[in-house]
Design a protein around this motif. Structure first.
Motif, PDB file in Angstrom:
ATOM      1  N   ARG A  20      34.517  -6.562 -13.198  1.00 11.73           N
ATOM      2  CA  ARG A  20      35.436  -5.497 -12.792  1.00 11.73           C
ATOM      3  C   ARG A  20      36.889  -5.906 -13.017  1.00 11.73           C
ATOM      4  O   ARG A  20      37.702  -5.136 -13.535  1.00 11.73           O
ATOM      5  CB  ARG A  20      35.206  -5.132 -11.334  1.00 11.73           C
ATOM      6  CG  ARG A  20      33.942  -4.320 -11.109  1.00 11.73           C
ATOM      7  CD  ARG A  20      33.702  -4.056  -9.645  1.00 11.73           C
ATOM      8  NE  ARG A  20      32.475  -3.278  -9.461  1.00 11.73           N
ATOM      9  CZ  ARG A  20      31.814  -3.206  -8.327  1.00 11.73           C
ATOM     10  NH1 ARG A  20      32.241  -3.855  -7.256  1.00 11.73           N
ATOM     11  NH2 ARG A  20      30.711  -2.477  -8.245  1.00 11.73           N
ATOM     12  N   MET A  47      31.394  -3.508 -20.409  1.00 17.40           N
ATOM     13  CA  MET A  47      31.119  -2.323 -19.609  1.00 17.40           C
ATOM     14  C   MET A  47      29.624  -2.101 -19.438  1.00 17.40           C
ATOM     15  O   MET A  47      29.146  -1.766 -18.342  1.00 17.40           O
ATOM     16  CB  MET A  47      31.765  -1.100 -20.257  1.00 17.40           C
ATOM     17  CG  MET A  47      31.527   0.199 -19.499  1.00 17.40           C
ATOM     18  SD  MET A  47      32.283   0.242 -17.835  1.00 17.40           S
ATOM     19  CE  MET A  47      33.976   0.649 -18.266  1.00 17.40           C
ATOM     20  N   ARG A  48      28.854  -2.307 -20.509  1.00 21.29           N
ATOM     21  CA  ARG A  48      27.406  -2.096 -20.429  1.00 21.29           C
ATOM     22  C   ARG A  48      26.742  -3.125 -19.505  1.00 21.29           C
ATOM     23  O   ARG A  48      25.816  -2.802 -18.771  1.00 21.29           O
ATOM     24  CB  ARG A  48      26.786  -2.156 -21.831  1.00 21.29           C
ATOM     25  CG  ARG A  48      27.058  -0.888 -22.637  1.00 21.29           C
ATOM     26  CD  ARG A  48      26.752  -1.082 -24.099  1.00 21.29           C
ATOM     27  NE  ARG A  48      25.328  -1.186 -24.356  1.00 21.29           N
ATOM     28  CZ  ARG A  48      24.514  -0.138 -24.479  1.00 21.29           C
ATOM     29  NH1 ARG A  48      24.986   1.085 -24.333  1.00 21.29           N
ATOM     30  NH2 ARG A  48      23.232  -0.319 -24.746  1.00 21.29           N
ATOM     31  N   GLU A  51      27.481  -1.895 -16.021  1.00 24.99           N
ATOM     32  CA  GLU A  51      26.662  -0.722 -15.732  1.00 24.99           C
ATOM     33  C   GLU A  51      25.223  -1.119 -15.422  1.00 24.99           C
ATOM     34  O   GLU A  51      24.591  -0.576 -14.504  1.00 24.99           O
ATOM     35  CB  GLU A  51      26.698   0.246 -16.920  1.00 24.99           C
ATOM     36  CG  GLU A  51      28.025   0.968 -17.084  1.00 24.99           C
ATOM     37  CD  GLU A  51      28.092   1.771 -18.370  1.00 24.99           C
ATOM     38  OE1 GLU A  51      27.280   1.501 -19.279  1.00 24.99           O
ATOM     39  OE2 GLU A  51      28.958   2.658 -18.474  1.00 24.99           O
ATOM     40  N   SER A  65      35.202   0.948  -9.033  1.00 23.32           N
ATOM     41  CA  SER A  65      34.648   0.216 -10.179  1.00 23.32           C
ATOM     42  C   SER A  65      35.035   0.905 -11.485  1.00 23.32           C
ATOM     43  O   SER A  65      35.121   2.140 -11.533  1.00 23.32           O
ATOM     44  CB  SER A  65      33.126   0.151 -10.068  1.00 23.32           C
ATOM     45  OG  SER A  65      32.571  -0.391 -11.263  1.00 23.32           O
ATOM     46  N   THR A  67      33.273   1.552 -13.845  1.00 25.32           N
ATOM     47  CA  THR A  67      32.202   2.471 -14.252  1.00 25.32           C
ATOM     48  C   THR A  67      32.319   3.823 -13.570  1.00 25.32           C
ATOM     49  O   THR A  67      31.658   4.778 -13.970  1.00 25.32           O
ATOM     50  CB  THR A  67      30.826   1.887 -13.912  1.00 25.32           C
ATOM     51  OG1 THR A  67      30.703   1.785 -12.485  1.00 25.32           O
ATOM     52  CG2 THR A  67      30.625   0.533 -14.552  1.00 25.32           C
ATOM     53  N   GLN A  68      33.163   3.923 -12.537  1.00 28.97           N
ATOM     54  CA  GLN A  68      33.244   5.136 -11.734  1.00 28.97           C
ATOM     55  C   GLN A  68      34.512   5.949 -11.988  1.00 28.97           C
ATOM     56  O   GLN A  68      34.787   6.898 -11.278  1.00 28.97           O
ATOM     57  CB  GLN A  68      33.177   4.773 -10.234  1.00 28.97           C
ATOM     58  CG  GLN A  68      31.950   3.972  -9.852  1.00 28.97           C
ATOM     59  CD  GLN A  68      30.673   4.717 -10.158  1.00 28.97           C
ATOM     60  OE1 GLN A  68      30.473   5.841  -9.693  1.00 28.97           O
ATOM     61  NE2 GLN A  68      29.794   4.109 -10.951  1.00 28.97           N
ATOM     62  N   ARG A 314      31.381   9.758 -14.697  1.00 27.09           N
ATOM     63  CA  ARG A 314      32.300   9.414 -15.781  1.00 27.09           C
ATOM     64  C   ARG A 314      32.256  10.373 -16.950  1.00 27.09           C
ATOM     65  O   ARG A 314      33.169  10.377 -17.779  1.00 27.09           O
ATOM     66  CB  ARG A 314      31.988   8.001 -16.313  1.00 27.09           C
ATOM     67  CG  ARG A 314      32.266   6.873 -15.359  1.00 27.09           C
ATOM     68  CD  ARG A 314      31.983   5.529 -16.017  1.00 27.09           C
ATOM     69  NE  ARG A 314      32.874   5.268 -17.134  1.00 27.09           N
ATOM     70  CZ  ARG A 314      32.480   5.023 -18.376  1.00 27.09           C
ATOM     71  NH1 ARG A 314      31.195   5.022 -18.689  1.00 27.09           N
ATOM     72  NH2 ARG A 314      33.354   4.774 -19.333  1.00 27.09           N
TER      73      ARG A 314
END
Length: 389
Positions: A20, A47-48, A51, A65, A67-68, A314
């Motif tokens: 993060r 990023m993956r 996730e 995060s 991802t959010q 997202r």
């Protein structure tokens, strides 16, 4: 704040926190400073990984995060603009199997067994921008920013010749908000950098950086000298018109009728095989296109189905980006050797740690001349970005 969950391994908690923090820093460099520090492919991998860890351990998911959320905070030098409809990013797939899985999920959510029509378009490598027209006149242009709040760049976008200051045609809405991508074509980018080198000014790393830097000038007279272009690809908001749209394709046709530039490569395709055929066709002509692209975007064509599918935090469930193999990767300089040309000139050549770039193993790269070596302060052991042209 330290994350702590007894049932989750401490090493996993630490890795999530590190990912993060790393992604936030790269978000800041990419979106706020317009100065990317790593290739897109490396960012995608980080990023993956995050996730996947959050999917495996849902208790670790936090609202802040990477991802959010969609992007990062805009710079304070520009007036902030709140988008009436959020400008979301897209999820990614990287191979045929992941695309097939996306198509299957889409059909299952819609309870459809037959193939779905998609609109396929090149994924332009530029800067997402929103245009707002009131009574047919351009009144505002804004960057995506964090998806909810962007920056007002109206004064710069007005200098782009392909952006109409007033709409044309019939059935013009009282309010129109349209989304698109501002790019710098390859030829214009080369000319811009040649001019910069001639005047001993800083050059741009790639057309996307050049487009972003041009849009973020406080003086529109500077932007006006930059060879920018814009392609529109979606409606954000439309009010006060008697037109009714049932498909995404219809909206694009109407945007073109109102004088907005639409990419000529956009095509309706049927089912996952149609998507894959388009992907390979565009991939084969990628280097011949006048602008950089880094993949293909597929959107469910029927607007009612887009509404039924809705969104995740997202991205929309009705669209996906199919990325091309990375043309940029990180590598390491192992040695520098010299080659003697036919005229006797010495050319320094970097010997690199063998790295897969766009399907090809790259182990050498020309350094052109010693002036270039000194300018970039190239040293053995340096980590470098290599790009396959």
């Amino acid at each position: 704040m330290t994350i702590s969950t007894p049932a989750i391994p401490a090493a996993t908690v630490q890795r999530v926190q590190t990912l993060r923090e790393t992604l936030r820093e790269h978000n800041y460099a990419y979106y706020v400073l317009d100065d990317p520090r790593i290739p897109d492919s490396e960012y995608d991998r980080l990023m993956r990984e995050l996730e996947q860890l959050e999917a495996q351990y849902p208790d670790l998911i936090r609202a802040d995060s990477p991802t959010q959320r969609v992007g990062a905070e805009p710079l304070s030098e520009f007036i902030q603009v709140t988008h009436d409809v959020p400008m979301l990013s897209l999820g990614n797939v990287f191979n045929d199997e992941e695309l097939t899985a996306f198509d299957q999920r889409t059909r299952e959510r819609l309870a459809q067994t037959a193939a779905i029509d998609y609109i396929a378009e090149p994924k332009l490598d530029g800067l997402a921008v929103s245009l707002r027209y009131e009574a047919g006149e351009l009144v505002r242009a804004a960057t995506r920013g964090d998806g909810t709040v962007g920056e007002d760049i109206t004064h710069n976008v007005r200098t782009i010749s392909s952006v109409p200051l007033r709409l044309r045609g019939e059935h013009q809405p009282r309010l129109l908000e349209v989304r698109g991508e501002v790019i710098m074509p390859k030829a214009g980018f080369q000319q811009l950098n040649a001019h910069a080198r001639q005047h001993q000014e800083k050059t741009f790393a790639n057309p996307r950086n050049a487009a972003a830097g041009s849009l973020r000038q406080l003086d529109p007279r500077i932007t006006a000298t930059r060879p920018l272009d814009m392609y529109c690809y979606a409606l954000g908001l439309v009010e006060g018109t008697d037109l009714i749209f049932t498909t995404h394709e219809q909206t694009l046709q109407q945007l073109a009728a109102w004088g907005l530039k639409i990419n000529p490569e956009i095509k309706q395709v049927n089912g996952v095989q149609g998507c894959l055929d388009y992907y390979h066709t565009i991939g084969n002509k990628r280097n011949a296109l006048a602008y950089d692209i880094d993949g293909v975007v597929y959107k469910v064509n029927r607007l009612a189905w887009q509404t039924d599918l809705g969104f995740v935090s997202r991205a929309p469930r009705w669209a996906i980006a199919h990325k091309f193999p990375a043309q940029e990767e990180l590598s390491e300089i192992l040695a520098v050797e010299f080659q003697v040309g036919r005229t006797g000139a010495l050319t320094p050549v970097a010997r690199l740690k063998p790295t897969l770039v766009a399907g090809v193993i790259v182990s050498n790269a020309t350094l052109h001349n010693m002036d270039e070596v000194q300018r970039k302060d190239i040293r053995i052991g340096d980590t470098v970005i290599i790009r396959r042209a």
